[in-house]
Structure formats: structure tokens, C-alpha cells
Design an enzyme around this catalytic site. Structure first.
Site, PDB file in Angstrom:
ATOM      1  N   LYS A 131      -5.817   5.213   8.125  1.00  0.00           N
ATOM      2  CA  LYS A 131      -4.632   5.927   7.638  1.00  0.00           C
ATOM      3  C   LYS A 131      -4.873   7.417   7.576  1.00  0.00           C
ATOM      4  O   LYS A 131      -4.038   8.235   8.011  1.00  0.00           O
ATOM      5  CB  LYS A 131      -4.245   5.382   6.264  1.00  0.00           C
ATOM      6  CG  LYS A 131      -3.634   3.985   6.350  1.00  0.00           C
ATOM      7  CD  LYS A 131      -3.450   3.352   4.968  1.00  0.00           C
ATOM      8  CE  LYS A 131      -2.818   1.983   5.107  1.00  0.00           C
ATOM      9  NZ  LYS A 131      -2.781   1.251   3.820  1.00  0.00           N
ATOM     10  N   SER A 178       0.816  -1.221   0.000  1.00  0.00           N
ATOM     11  CA  SER A 178       0.000   0.000   0.000  1.00  0.00           C
ATOM     12  C   SER A 178       0.845   1.264   0.000  1.00  0.00           C
ATOM     13  O   SER A 178       0.336   2.361  -0.258  1.00  0.00           O
ATOM     14  CB  SER A 178      -0.935  -0.005   1.213  1.00  0.00           C
ATOM     15  OG  SER A 178      -0.187   0.017   2.409  1.00  0.00           O
TER      16      SER A 178
END
Lengths: 242, 819
Positions: free
Chosen positions: B710, B667
Site C-alpha cells: 500500500k 482496512s
């Protein structure tokens, strides 16, 4: 008579082997309960046996039906010693259990003769005979021609009760009892003995009386036919030895 | 080192606040509180799984057992219980099973199948049988009739013994032979003149006379031996006659009582056979009952003594393994075994100590869960049974053989040296429901061939369902049912709406609702507590919010410590300014059940080299394979996009600064590529932005997981340092539908203090990050001058040229002729 008023009984147990003595001591234990007791043990080792054992080729037929050589003299002596020791120890056990005064001796000679002779200073003579058959039969009261004393009848009944078995009575037809109820009569002594010989009896009870068990030979005859312990009372009535 | 923000291109606004959180409108429900609506007590949204469970529960094939997979808290256990409770009522009550003695082979007890609910009655009947016979048989043998017959037998055989001996004695006497008794046995001797012959006299006899005597004695000795040998034969015959007498006496009482016991279940053939064996055994062993008779009058009358409890009568006991009530509403059993050990599952055979050794009999057989569930259903936890030694193997064996065989652990390990049993296996007709996680299912399916043969049905519980109006309504009813069944306060429509928003957050998708009911149940219960503290009669949205925040707060210690380290500059993270070859990447860290986002500084350094891209994390074995894959992809993108006419002469290194734990996943591959592009082009990256998203070889940005955590992780850091309005997070465009951000993040975006910017390509991302155009190749194949891509390509070509120059250089230092 003792200070308590109880009669002191005196029972002599006589046998030619420990096995026979053991059968008689079992009965002595039953008869000796209640009251003070003198208990005697008499092992009689037959001389005929020792003499016969010395015969060449002599054999012994064991109770199991096997045939084995007769013991040697030395073996016989060892055997007698061990029998004596075992008889004495068993007598001691019974005496202790009954709190009885006891004595033991070993003699050499004919069993019935010596026992007959020794019975004079006792109240009851018990001749031992080991049973081969495990099941106990009844007690046989052998009634003398003159009739049995109350003591003898009571002893027979007590013995039968203690053994948990029945009591049967036999007598001669011409006797005082005769063919009374509950008693089987026989025409002759031989017929009576032959009947006893074919009975599986736990014990034969009788009493010394003249012409009945008046000699040691008659006693021997009874023992040989009964093949079970023989209990004899009234030793005072026995005839003197020839 | 940070450089002043460039002014070429302004920062895009990003997604509007409304797109960052899909808020459920309480008005769609049509109720004010859940106590106004009909609660739902069945699970919904799991049709696939429920159909599978129904199939397994209904189908008669023995190998259609079911493995129920799904996440913890998805309602698997509740659903299984409800379905089986319904299905079990459609099946008949199964038979009772008992173990009884096998008189011919006691080590192999017999199993008897009896009608439902009849086993206890049969056991009582046998106990009564023993108690009655224990009184009647001694009475029979004490009766005058028996005693008389017994005495008669004894007399008969006694007399036969004595008669044989008497006959022999007569015969010997007639032949003038004396029978002398000795301690060893009998000795025969001749009689002459009424006296036993002595040896000296014997020697004087005629030879013929001695021979005659010898032969006579020998013959009579043989006869005597035969008479004595008959004694054991007569004894045996006596015993046989006595045994026949005992049997005849016992027969009268036994047959009558056994017939009484048989009347309990007259139609069961196996039972009739067993009772016949009992009858024969009691007759043969009547002395057991004689020995049980009390010797004297005790405190209890004979009639109420429980003789069946005496050990010698165990042989007639009935060991009820399983019995089922057969009343109205009864059906097949549904058993859930929480500790599926070998013994709990298949039963066990107990032992008792006797004289220093361990012994057992059929009364010490204990049933297991398979016995109790036989004819119905058993629910097992897959992980539990797989961790119990030999339990899984035993279950499979029982299912394959369709019978329950009891085996002890000691036997399996060959450690047992005691007396043991081999009971008849009990036929098994059972449906097994295994509940476990998907990973276990995959492992079993792959590695255990028997598993696939025995568990043909998989019931896969979904983790989430579509968020639409219908499902919202159903969910509300489910919540209402939960609150009601657990005695909680009803929820307001606002409370339900807030809870369902949390369900979307758990699903990581605004279009979905998580079916992880366990978490939602926990929030509801905690919210009920807060409502109670506030003395409210209903659970409101703020109670749910408080429960959610409180749960976050309880798990926030590590997150706060990490943020503190960044604030204090122990960990270096810039949230303003610019820097070349440096970017804020984002990762998700999990501790227990909590997850939170964590920014990390990613740096890239470049120089001329041989075309190697060093992933420092991988070099020190801190990078997992997925991270390495991402690095390889971005390096392929680089190699395939720029300076294709020259060899790749780059040496670059990428690292997560101040990261000392493992890194995995791809990611952050787009962030790593941005850092590399910045390092190559020399164009600085805005440090007020953080990036998440993986990149493919075509430069497209791909979706990642944990996007909410996040974004919130970087937001919390920026907020702690004071939001500047020039901060935000770049996310993959394909993650836009997964956003369910916190209210404070949404509010900051609404106020223009923070941005969430979706990107779909590397070029779009580098433009936002640098404020410089990325550049597209023109018809001549070159990038427009001054663009990021142009600078990158120029740098790479420069490296290639320098490398070529270096390669052509004289080892002494002079330059060689140009190529």
C-alpha cells in the site's frame, strides 16, 4: 488295367439302412485311397420287414432300449425314401473325395441275397452294420480253410492300419492255416462264429470261397454274428445262387 | 475541489528511514560465500510439523495417518520424502503378494502371502511346472504302457457289450425268434421252418400257438430292451475306469513336479495347500496338457516351447501383485501416487473381448498404489484424491477395513454387466500421508466424520519463523544446500542477506522470515542466471535484487496501466492540496502471484437526515461483509462519540470513487471515518497523504495487511507526479514492525521527500490529515472551540435542531410553536 498301370478297384457298399451304409462308407473311404476306383451303393429294403411291420401289436426296440410301435406302411415308405436319399448323398460325397466313378441303386428284398448276387461284378463287397459301441475294436481277418489270398491279407492289414487298431486272425483248426502263429483256431465254424459274436470288432474281413462264404446264407450268418461291417473279397469264388 | 494547504500544524516527520526496512548485515554470517559453510539438507523451523510426521511414521496404530498442511512452497513434500525415507529403513521389507486361481470358485481368486522377493521365483517355478508337464504328460499318454492299458479297457468293455448282445441273439435263436434290424431299432419275429412268419401265415396258427409266440416275443423284447439299456451304463463305467487310468498315469509325473515347485518355499503353509490343489486339478484336467502337444515337429524343439503362455494354462499362472527387493538397505516402501484415481489406487481388473463379450480371470488383476505401498507409506495430494471420483471413498474404506478391495468405477455405478471377479482382499498395513492446504483440512475435519477417525495427526507447516541470528545462520546453510543440490552458483554473504531480506518481505514482518521456500528458491535460480550472464562465479546481492525487481516488473502491467490512468486523470486521485470530505484510501490488488497497492479516492457527503449512513458500495452489492462491518463500526464510533444528547440526525454517504469492482475488508474504515469527519467538520484533508488502517468503536487504529504494497503504491504515484516532500502514508502504529519497503522508498524518506507516519487513534490521524487539533472533551463535556471534534459535534447538533424544527412545522408551511 488302366493306362497308368494301376489296378482299378471296384467296391460295392451294401446296406439295409443309412446308418449301416455310413459305417461301410467310412471303411470304403479308407480302402479307396490311392488308385482309381469305382464305388457302388446298394440299398436293400427287406420285404420281411415291411410284412412284419404290418403285424398287429408289433413293436420296435430302439437302440436306447425304449419300445415304440412299429411304423405303418406309409411311414415305412417315407423312411425308405429318406434312407435312400441319405445313402446316395453320402456315397456321392465319398466318391467325390476319392475321385471315384459311382453309381447307386435301391432294391427290394433280402440284403445278403441281393448283395451276394450283385457282388459278382465287383472286387470287394462291403456290408454295412452300424456300431453301437463308440470305441473301435480290432479288425478280424477270418481266414478261409483254403487260406487267405495275399490281396485279402493286405486289405485287412491296410484297414487295421488306417483305423489305428489291431489286426487279429481267426480260422478253423483243420484249415490250411490251422493253428499258425498269430491266428486263433477254432474246432468248428459255430465256435468261430460264436467267438466273433463276442468280439467288439471294427470290421471282419474275409473272402468268398467254397464252403466258407459260399452262400448268401453263410454271409448272412457272418453278418448277424459280427454285428459290424463285413468286408469280403474275391467275389468270383462265390457259389451260384440256388 | 482542492483548497490551499492549511498552516495550523506542520506534517510530522514520521518513521525514520532505518525503521522502514530491516536490512540484514552480511557480516553476521561469518562467511564470504556459501561454499565455505556446511549445507543444511533438512528443513528447520518446522519442528512442530516434523515431530508430527515422525509420530505418524513411527506409531503402530493403524488410524494415525497424517494430514500435512501448509502453504505451497513451504517444503512439505521435500520434508515428507526425507522423513519417510529415513523411517522406512527402520521397518522390515513387507511380504510379497500374489493372486492364484481358486479352482473351486474361479471368480474368487486367492491371495497368497509370500516372503519378500520370493514371488517372481514362485511364478517361474509354476511356469516351469507347466512347461515340464506339457512335455511329460503327452509322453506318458503316448507310452506303450498307457496305450496297452487303454486298449485293454476298450476291448473289455467292447466285448462286454457284444457278449450281452450275442447271448441275447443265441437265446432268441434257441426260441425260434428272429431279430430283425430296422432303421428305427430292432424288431422280433417268430421263425417257423426257418422262415420268418408272415401275417397271413400267422393268422392260420392255433390260438394257443399265436399266444405263445406273442408272449415269447414280448418277453424277449423286454430282455432286449434291458440289454440295450445296459449300454450307457457300461459306457459310463468305461469312462470312469479310463479316468482312473488317466489319473494314475498323470499322478506319477504331476506329484514329482509339484514337489519340485514346493521346494521353492517349503515353509509357507498356504503355498503347500495351493500346490495340493494344483496337483489335484492337473490330474483331473490332464487333457489340457495333451491338447497342448504340437501335432507335428515344428521349428522349435518341444523342450523349449513356452507352454505356460498358452491360454488353457492360465489356471496355473501366478499373478504377482507386488514384490519387494530384499537386499541390504531395503525397508518399507514409500510410494507417491501422483494420479490417485480409483484404479490407480486400489488396482483394477482388466477384461478382454471374447466372442463379443468381455471376460476376465485372475491373471488380469492389476495392482494399485495401495498394494505397492502396503507395509510402508503412501504420499497423496489431498486435492488430487478428492477430485478423483470414488477415490477418496475407496481409500477410507480400505483404511477402515484394513484391506484392499478392488472395485471398478463401472461396478460402483452399476454399469457393469460383464463377468467379473471377487478377489480375496489383501490385508492392508499402511500409513497414509495426505498433503494439502489448510482450507481443505478444515473442510474435511468439519464435514467428513470418517476423516477425523482415520487421520488423527495434523502436521501444520509454519509460514514463517523468527528472524534472529541463529535462524539467519541456519537459513544461510539451507540456501547453501539448495544451491549445491541444484547445481547453482554459491551465494555471497551479501546475496544471502538480500535473499533473507526478501524472506522478511514475504513474511510481511521485519521480525520474521518467510518459510515459503518455493519463492526464495525461484529468486535464487533466477539470480543464478543473471550471475551467469554477468560471468560471475557467485550470486551477489545485486543478482537477487535484479531477480526480485524483474519478477515485480513481469507482473507490473496492470499496476502500470492503473497508474497511467491516474496520471492521465482518467482516474481522479489528488496528491496535493486539500479537500473537504475527500481522502486517499489504499487497497491491495492481486493478479496471479503479484500484489500491488492502489490508491483510491474515498468521499463522504453529509446532510440532515434520520441517522442513516449509506455505504454506497454495499447498496449496489459491491461491498463485501467485512467492508460493511467496518462501515457499521465507524458509524457506531460516530454515534457514540458526538452529540450524545440529541438524536442522530445525520444522513451521510460514503463511496470509493471510480471503483467498479468488489470492495471487501475493513482496512479502509479509518480513511472512511476521516472523510466523514472532514465532511461534518468542514475541515479539509491534506491530499498529499494516503491512509490505511481499520478503526474500532473506540476510535483506535488497528493493524491491516499488505502495508508495504500500500505504501509503495501511493509512493509510486507521488513519485510519478514528482515528490513534494509533503506526501506520505498514515499507517496503523501496530504495523510498524511489518515494514520492509523498497530501497527507493527508504531513500525518499531518508531525503525527506516522503513520510510514513504511524498513528494509533482517530484523533491523532485527523490532526495529521487536517493540520487542525482534534480536541479532547473538557470537564464541561465539550470540545475546545475550533477543534475538529467541536465542529463535528456542532454540526450534528445543528442537524438535530433543524430536524426538530422541520418536524414541528405546519404542513401548510408555517412554523409551529417551538418545542
Amino acid at each position: 488295367m488302366t493306362r497308368t498301370g494301376q489296378t482299378r478297384r471296384r467296391i460295392l457298399v451294401s446296406a439295409a439302412s443309412f446308418a449301416d451304409a455310413d459305417s461301410a462308407l467310412r471303411l470304403a473311404r479308407l480302402l479307396g485311397c490311392g488308385g482309381e476306383l469305382d464305388l457302388g451303393g446298394l440299398l436293400v429294403t427287406g420285404d420281411t420287414l415291411a410284412v412284419r411291420a404290418g403285424m398287429p401289436g408289433q413293436r420296435v426296440v430302439t437302440p436306447g432300449g425304449a419300445m415304440v410301435p412299429a411304423p405303418t406302411e406309409q411311414q415305412l415308405r417315407s423312411l425308405i425314401r429318406s434312407e435312400s436319399r441319405a445313402f446316395r448323398e453320402r456315397l456321392l460325397n465319398v466318391a467325390e473325395a476319392l475321385s471315384a466313378v459311382w453309381k447307386f441303386e435301391t432294391r427290394h428284398g433280402d440284403l445278403t441275397r441281393i448283395a451276394y448276387e450283385a457282388a459278382g461284378s465287383w472286387d470287394v463287397l462291403l456290408l454295412g452294420y452300424s456300431a453301437r459301441y463308440r470305441c473301435r475294436g480290432s479288425v478280424i481277418l477270418m481266414i478261409p480253410p483254403s487260406g487267405a489270398s495275399h490281396q485279402t491279407e493286405a486289405l485287412a492289414a491296410a484297414l487295421a492300419s488306417a483305423l489305428g487298431t489291431g489286426l487279429s486272425a481267426v480260422a478253423l483248426e483243420h484249415g490250411a492255416v490251422g493253428a499258425s502263429a498269430g491266428c486263433r483256431a477254432f474246432a468248428s465254424r459255430e465256435a468261430l462264429l460264436a467267438h466273433i459274436a463276442r468280439q467288439n470288432a471294427a470290421a471282419v474281413v474275409s473272402e468268398f470261397s467254397s464252403g466258407h462264404l459260399g452262400s448268401f446264407r453263410q454271409l448272412q450268418e457272418l453278418l448277424d454274428h459280427a454285428r459290424c461291417p463285413v468286408v469280403v473279397t474275391n467275389p468270383a469264388a462265390r457259389e451260384a445262387l440256388e | 475541489m482542492s483548497k490551499p494547504d492549511p498552516k495550523e500544524q506542520p506534517l510530522p516527520a514520521g518513521l525514520p528511514a532505518g525503521a522502514l526496512r530491516h536490512v540484514c548485515d552480511p557480516g553476521v554470517f561469518g562467511f564470504a560465500s556459501t561454499d565455505e559453510i556446511e549445507p543444511l539438507d533438512t528443513l528447520f523451523g518446522q519442528k512442530r510439523a516434523m515431530d508430527a510426521i515422525h509420530l505418524s511414521a513411527q506409531i503402530s496404530c493403524h488410524d494415525f495417518n497424517v494430514y500435512v498442511t501448509g502453504r505451497e512452497g513451504s517444503g512439505r513434500h521435500r520434508t515428507v520424502e526425507k522423513i519417510l525415507a529415513t523411517e522406512s529403513r527402520k521397518h522390515p521389507v513387507p511380504s510379497d503378494w500374489v493372486y492364484v486361481n481358486n479352482f473351486e470358485a474361479p471368480h474368487r481368486p486367492k491371495a497368497l502371502k509370500l516372503p519378500p522377493a520370493s514371488a517372481p521365483g514362485f511364478r517361474r517355478a509354476m511356469q516351469q511346472l507347466v512347461d515340464d508337464l506339457a512335455v511329460e504328460i503327452p509322453a506318458l499318454f503316448e507310452s506303450e504302457e498307457y496305450q496297452t492299458q487303454k486298449r485293454s479297457l476298450e476291448q473289455e468293455y467292447g466285448d462286454r457289450h457284444e457278449t450281452a448282445m450275442a447271448d441275447f441273439a443265441d437265446q432268441a435263436k434257441a426260441e425260434n425268434i428272429a431279430v430283425l434290424r430296422t432303421p428305427m431299432g430292432y424288431m422280433l419275429a417268430a421263425i417257423i421252418d426257418g422262415e420268418v412268419v408272415k401275417p397271413d401265415v400267422y393268422e392260420t396258427l392255433e390260438k394257443e400257438t399265436r399266444e405263445e409266440i406273442r408272449q415269447k416275443i414280448e418277453r424277449l423284447e423286454n430282455d432286449l430292451a434291458e440289454v440295450l439299456k445296459m449300454a450307457p451304463v457300461l459306457d459310463r463305467e468305461h469312462r470312469e475306469r479310463l479316468g482312473q487310468l488317466h489319473a494314475a498315469m498323470a499322478e506319477r509325473a504331476v506329484s514329482s513336479r509339484v514337489s519340485d515347485a514346493a521346494k521353492i518355499l517349503p515353509d509357507v503353509a498356504e503355498l503347500r495347500d495351493y500346490l495340493e490343489d494344483v496337483r489335484a486339478d492337473i490330474i483331473t484336467n490332464a487333457e489340457l496338457f495333451l491338447d497342448a502337444a504340437p501335432e507335428d515337429d515344428g521349428p522349435f524343439p518341444e523342450e523349449i516351447i513356452k507352454y505356460h503362455r498358452e491360454p488353457q494354462f492360465d489356471r496355473y499362472a501366478v499373478n504377482v501383485m507386488v514384490t519387494h527387493a530384499n537386499g541390504p538397505g531395503s525397508g518399507a516402501p514409500v510410494i507417491s501416487e501422483d494420479v490417485p484415481s480409483l484404479a490407480h489406487l486400489t488396482g483394477r481388473i482388466e477384461h478382454v473381448s471374447q466372442m463379443g463379450t468381455l471376460v476376465t480371470n485372475f491373471t488380469l488383476i492389476k495392482p494399485g498404489a495401495l498394494h505397492i505401498a502396503n507395509g510402508g507409506y503412501i504420499v497423496l495430494d489431498a486435492r488430487h484424491i478428492l477430485t478423483e471420483p470414488f477415490a477418496w471413498e475407496a481409500l477410507k474404506r480400505c483404511l477402515q477395513k484394513r484391506a484392499v478391495t478392488i472395485t471398478s468405477m463401472a461396478e460402483r455405478l452399476s454399469l457393469s454387466s460383464t463377468v467379473s471377479l471377487e478377489p480375496d482382499p489383501i490385508p492392508l498395513n499402511l500409513r497414509v500421508v495426505l498433503i494439502g492446504d489448510r482450507r481443505l483440512y478444515a473442510l474435511l475435519a468439519m464435514l467428513d466424520p470418517e476423516f477425523r477417525l482415520l487421520f488423527k495427526v495434523q502436521a501444520d507447516f509454519d509460514d514463517q519463523m523468527t528472524r534472529n541470528k541463529r535462524n539467519l545462520q541456519l537459513f544461510a546453510r539451507l540456501i547453501a544446500g539448495y544451491a549445491q543440490s541444484h547445481g547453482l552458483r554459491p551465494l555471497t554473504a551479501g546475496g544471502v542477506a538480500r535473499l533473507l531480506d526478501e524472506a522478511s518481505r514475504l513474511a510481511d514482518d521485519t521480525r520474521k522470515l518467510s518459510l515459503h521456500l518455493g519463492s526464495l528458491d525461484d529468486f535464487t535460480r533466477e539470480a543464478d542466471h543473471y550471475a551467469a550472464q554477468a560471468r560471475r562465479s557467485r550470486i551477489d546481492a545485486k543478482d537477487i535484487e535484479k531477480a526480485v525487481r524483474a519478477a515485480e516488473h513481469r507482473a507490473a502491467r496492470i499496476r502500470e496501466l492503473m497508474q497511467e490512468a491516474v496520471i492521465c486523470k482518467t482516474i481522479l486521485i489528488d496528491t496535493s492540496g486539500t479537500a473537504v470530505g475527500q481522502i486517499n484510501g489504499l487497497s491491495v490488488t492481486g493478479f496471479g502471484t503479484a500484489r500491488f497497492g492502489r490508491p483510491s479516492r474515498i468521499t463522504a457527503r453529509v446532510r440532515m437526515g434520520a441517522g442513516k449512513l449509506v455505504d454506497i458500495e454495499r447498496e449496489v452489492e459491491l461491498g463485501g461483509p467485512l467492508h460493511s462491518k467496518g462501515i457499521l463500526i465507524l458509524s457506531s464510533f460516530l454515534a457514540a462519540t458526538y452529540a450524545l444528547d440529541v438524536p442522530m440526525s445525520l444522513h451521510a454517504s460514503i463511496v470509493f470513487e471510480q471503483s467498479y469492482g468488489g470492495i471487501d475488508g475493513d482496512s479502509a474504515s479509518s480513511a472512511e471515518l476521516y472523510a466523514l469527519m472532514s465532511a461534518l467538520s468542514g475541515v479539509p484533508i491534506r491530499q498529499g497523504l494516503a491512509v490505511t488502517g481499520s478503526v474500532n468503536q473506540a476510535g483506535q487504529i488497528q493493524a491491516i495487511g499488505g502495508v508495504n504494497e500500500k505504501i509503495e503504491g501511493f509512493f509510486d504515484l507521488c513519485k510519478a507526479r514528482r515528490l513534494t516532500g509533503h506526501q506520505g502514508v498514515l499507517i496503523p502504529e501496530s504495523n510498524a514492525d511489518h515494514l520492509m519497503l523498497r530501497q527507493d522508498v527508504v531513500a525518499a524518506v531518508r531525503d525527506g521527500k516522503f513520510r510514513v507516519i504511524p498513528v494509533s487513534t482517530i484523533d491523532a490521524g485527523i490532526e495529521i490529515l487536517t493540520g487542525t487539533s482534534a480536541g479532547k472533551r473538557n470537564r464541561s463535556g465539550s470540545f475546545p472551540e475550533g477543534t475538529v471534534n467541536a465542529r463535528i459535534e456542532a454540526r450534528l447538533r445543528h442537524y438535530a435542531h433543524d430536524r426538530q424544527q422541520f418536524a414541528a412545522r405546519d404542513p401548510n408551511g408555517s412554523k409551529g410553536a417551538p418545542a
